[in-house]
Motif scaffolding. Structure first.
Motif, PDB file in Angstrom:
ATOM      1  N   VAL A  40       0.847  -1.195   0.000  1.00 33.78           N
ATOM      2  CA  VAL A  40       0.000   0.000   0.000  1.00 33.78           C
ATOM      3  C   VAL A  40       0.883   1.246   0.000  1.00 33.78           C
ATOM      4  N   PRO A  41       0.360   2.358  -0.511  1.00 36.88           N
ATOM      5  CA  PRO A  41       1.158   3.580  -0.568  1.00 36.88           C
ATOM      6  C   PRO A  41       1.131   4.353   0.753  1.00 36.88           C
ATOM      7  N   GLU A  42       1.538   3.708   1.813  1.00 35.73           N
ATOM      8  CA  GLU A  42       1.554   4.343   3.131  1.00 35.73           C
ATOM      9  C   GLU A  42       2.913   4.138   3.785  1.00 35.73           C
ATOM     10  N   LYS A  43       3.426   5.199   4.390  1.00 41.11           N
ATOM     11  CA  LYS A  43       4.676   5.145   5.149  1.00 41.11           C
ATOM     12  C   LYS A  43       5.835   4.581   4.338  1.00 41.11           C
ATOM     13  N   GLY A  44       5.843   4.839   3.031  1.00 42.09           N
ATOM     14  CA  GLY A  44       6.949   4.413   2.184  1.00 42.09           C
ATOM     15  C   GLY A  44       6.964   2.944   1.810  1.00 42.09           C
ATOM     16  N   ALA A  45       5.906   2.207   2.146  1.00 40.03           N
ATOM     17  CA  ALA A  45       5.881   0.766   1.874  1.00 40.03           C
ATOM     18  C   ALA A  45       5.936   0.463   0.375  1.00 40.03           C
ATOM     19  N   ALA A  46       5.186   1.200  -0.434  1.00 43.55           N
ATOM     20  CA  ALA A  46       5.186   0.952  -1.881  1.00 43.55           C
ATOM     21  C   ALA A  46       6.537   1.315  -2.486  1.00 43.55           C
ATOM     22  N   ASN A  47       7.155   2.382  -2.004  1.00 42.94           N
ATOM     23  CA  ASN A  47       8.482   2.765  -2.510  1.00 42.94           C
ATOM     24  C   ASN A  47       9.514   1.696  -2.169  1.00 42.94           C
ATOM     25  N   ALA A  48       9.475   1.188  -0.960  1.00 43.14           N
ATOM     26  CA  ALA A  48      10.411   0.129  -0.555  1.00 43.14           C
ATOM     27  C   ALA A  48      10.190  -1.128  -1.389  1.00 43.14           C
ATOM     28  N   ALA A  49       8.932  -1.455  -1.651  1.00 40.27           N
ATOM     29  CA  ALA A  49       8.625  -2.626  -2.472  1.00 40.27           C
ATOM     30  C   ALA A  49       9.121  -2.419  -3.901  1.00 40.27           C
ATOM     31  N   LEU A  50       8.993  -1.212  -4.425  1.00 38.40           N
ATOM     32  CA  LEU A  50       9.489  -0.908  -5.767  1.00 38.40           C
ATOM     33  C   LEU A  50      11.008  -1.061  -5.821  1.00 38.40           C
ATOM     34  N   GLU A  51      11.697  -0.539  -4.830  1.00 36.75           N
ATOM     35  CA  GLU A  51      13.159  -0.659  -4.801  1.00 36.75           C
ATOM     36  C   GLU A  51      13.576  -2.128  -4.822  1.00 36.75           C
ATOM     37  N   LEU A  52      12.917  -2.944  -4.015  1.00 37.79           N
ATOM     38  CA  LEU A  52      13.224  -4.369  -3.961  1.00 37.79           C
ATOM     39  C   LEU A  52      12.909  -5.049  -5.296  1.00 37.79           C
ATOM     40  N   LEU A  53      11.780  -4.701  -5.885  1.00 39.68           N
ATOM     41  CA  LEU A  53      11.388  -5.270  -7.174  1.00 39.68           C
ATOM     42  C   LEU A  53      12.404  -4.945  -8.262  1.00 39.68           C
ATOM     43  N   VAL A  54      12.824  -3.692  -8.329  1.00 40.10           N
ATOM     44  CA  VAL A  54      13.804  -3.287  -9.349  1.00 40.10           C
ATOM     45  C   VAL A  54      15.122  -4.016  -9.123  1.00 40.10           C
ATOM     46  N   ALA A  55      15.565  -4.078  -7.875  1.00 48.11           N
ATOM     47  CA  ALA A  55      16.824  -4.760  -7.568  1.00 48.11           C
ATOM     48  C   ALA A  55      16.758  -6.236  -7.987  1.00 48.11           C
ATOM     49  N   LYS A  56      15.681  -6.905  -7.641  1.00 50.37           N
ATOM     50  CA  LYS A  56      15.539  -8.320  -8.002  1.00 50.37           C
ATOM     51  C   LYS A  56      15.442  -8.501  -9.507  1.00 50.37           C
ATOM     52  N   SER A  57      14.675  -7.649 -10.178  1.00 46.57           N
ATOM     53  CA  SER A  57      14.470  -7.775 -11.617  1.00 46.57           C
ATOM     54  C   SER A  57      15.759  -7.582 -12.398  1.00 46.57           C
ATOM     55  N   LEU A  58      16.627  -6.721 -11.898  1.00 49.05           N
ATOM     56  CA  LEU A  58      17.892  -6.445 -12.583  1.00 49.05           C
ATOM     57  C   LEU A  58      19.046  -7.260 -12.020  1.00 49.05           C
ATOM     58  N   ASP A  59      18.775  -8.054 -10.978  1.00 43.86           N
ATOM     59  CA  ASP A  59      19.828  -8.787 -10.270  1.00 43.86           C
ATOM     60  C   ASP A  59      20.923  -7.802  -9.848  1.00 43.86           C
ATOM     61  N   TRP A  60      20.489  -6.762  -9.164  1.00 43.85           N
ATOM     62  CA  TRP A  60      21.346  -5.651  -8.734  1.00 43.85           C
ATOM     63  C   TRP A  60      21.260  -5.553  -7.211  1.00 43.85           C
ATOM     64  N   PRO A  61      22.309  -5.102  -6.542  1.00 45.50           N
ATOM     65  CA  PRO A  61      22.249  -5.003  -5.072  1.00 45.50           C
ATOM     66  C   PRO A  61      21.122  -4.074  -4.607  1.00 45.50           C
ATOM     67  N   ARG A  62      20.355  -4.516  -3.637  1.00 46.96           N
ATOM     68  CA  ARG A  62      19.249  -3.718  -3.089  1.00 46.96           C
ATOM     69  C   ARG A  62      19.750  -2.380  -2.570  1.00 46.96           C
ATOM     70  N   SER A  63      20.945  -2.360  -1.988  1.00 45.06           N
ATOM     71  CA  SER A  63      21.499  -1.133  -1.423  1.00 45.06           C
ATOM     72  C   SER A  63      21.865  -0.101  -2.501  1.00 45.06           C
ATOM     73  N   ALA A  64      21.885  -0.512  -3.771  1.00 44.15           N
ATOM     74  CA  ALA A  64      22.247   0.382  -4.867  1.00 44.15           C
ATOM     75  C   ALA A  64      21.024   0.897  -5.624  1.00 44.15           C
ATOM     76  N   VAL A  65      19.832   0.682  -5.059  1.00 48.21           N
ATOM     77  CA  VAL A  65      18.579   1.094  -5.706  1.00 48.21           C
ATOM     78  C   VAL A  65      17.791   1.962  -4.735  1.00 48.21           C
ATOM     79  N   SER A  66      17.396   3.173  -5.177  1.00 48.24           N
ATOM     80  CA  SER A  66      16.609   4.033  -4.287  1.00 48.24           C
ATOM     81  C   SER A  66      15.695   4.958  -5.079  1.00 48.24           C
ATOM     82  N   VAL A  67      14.511   5.190  -4.531  1.00 49.91           N
ATOM     83  CA  VAL A  67      13.587   6.173  -5.105  1.00 49.91           C
ATOM     84  C   VAL A  67      14.115   7.549  -4.726  1.00 49.91           C
ATOM     85  N   VAL A  68      14.382   8.391  -5.732  1.00 47.74           N
ATOM     86  CA  VAL A  68      14.947   9.714  -5.457  1.00 47.74           C
ATOM     87  C   VAL A  68      13.989  10.854  -5.786  1.00 47.74           C
TER      88      VAL A  68
END
Length: 98
Positions: A40-68
């Protein structure tokens, strides 16, 4: 950007599943990744889920992905830190998949 890439994303929270649905074109002609997350789009939950999704989809480190940008909007900018050439290759492969 030499040390990474910026990815524009149109995010659908509460989308039923975590998935990148391909590439779309906005009414102004900009191309964006289309993504959905279960969170849900509350308290940054959707943004965190997006960051994780992008990291997994690209096989990229989670720590190197952030909503800016677009923290409270559907249109977001995600920063990917790392080798720009490798990121471009992975983003292109992801776009061709979707």
């Amino acid at each position: 950007m030499a040390d990474g890439a910026l990815l524009d994303v149109r995010l659908t929270p509460r989308g039923g599943r975590d998935q990148i649905d391909g590439v779309g074109t906005l009414s102004d002609g900009r191309r964006v990744a289309l993504a959905r997350v279960r969170a849900v789009p509350e308290k940054g939950a959707a943004n965190a889920a997006l960051e994780l999704l992008v990291a997994k989809s690209l096989d990229w480190p989670r720590s190197a992905v952030s909503v800016v940008a677009g923290h409270t909007a559907r249109l977001k900018t995600v920063r990917l830190v790392g080798d720009a050439v490798e990121l471009a290759r992975r983003l292109e492969a992801l776009a061709l998949k979707g």
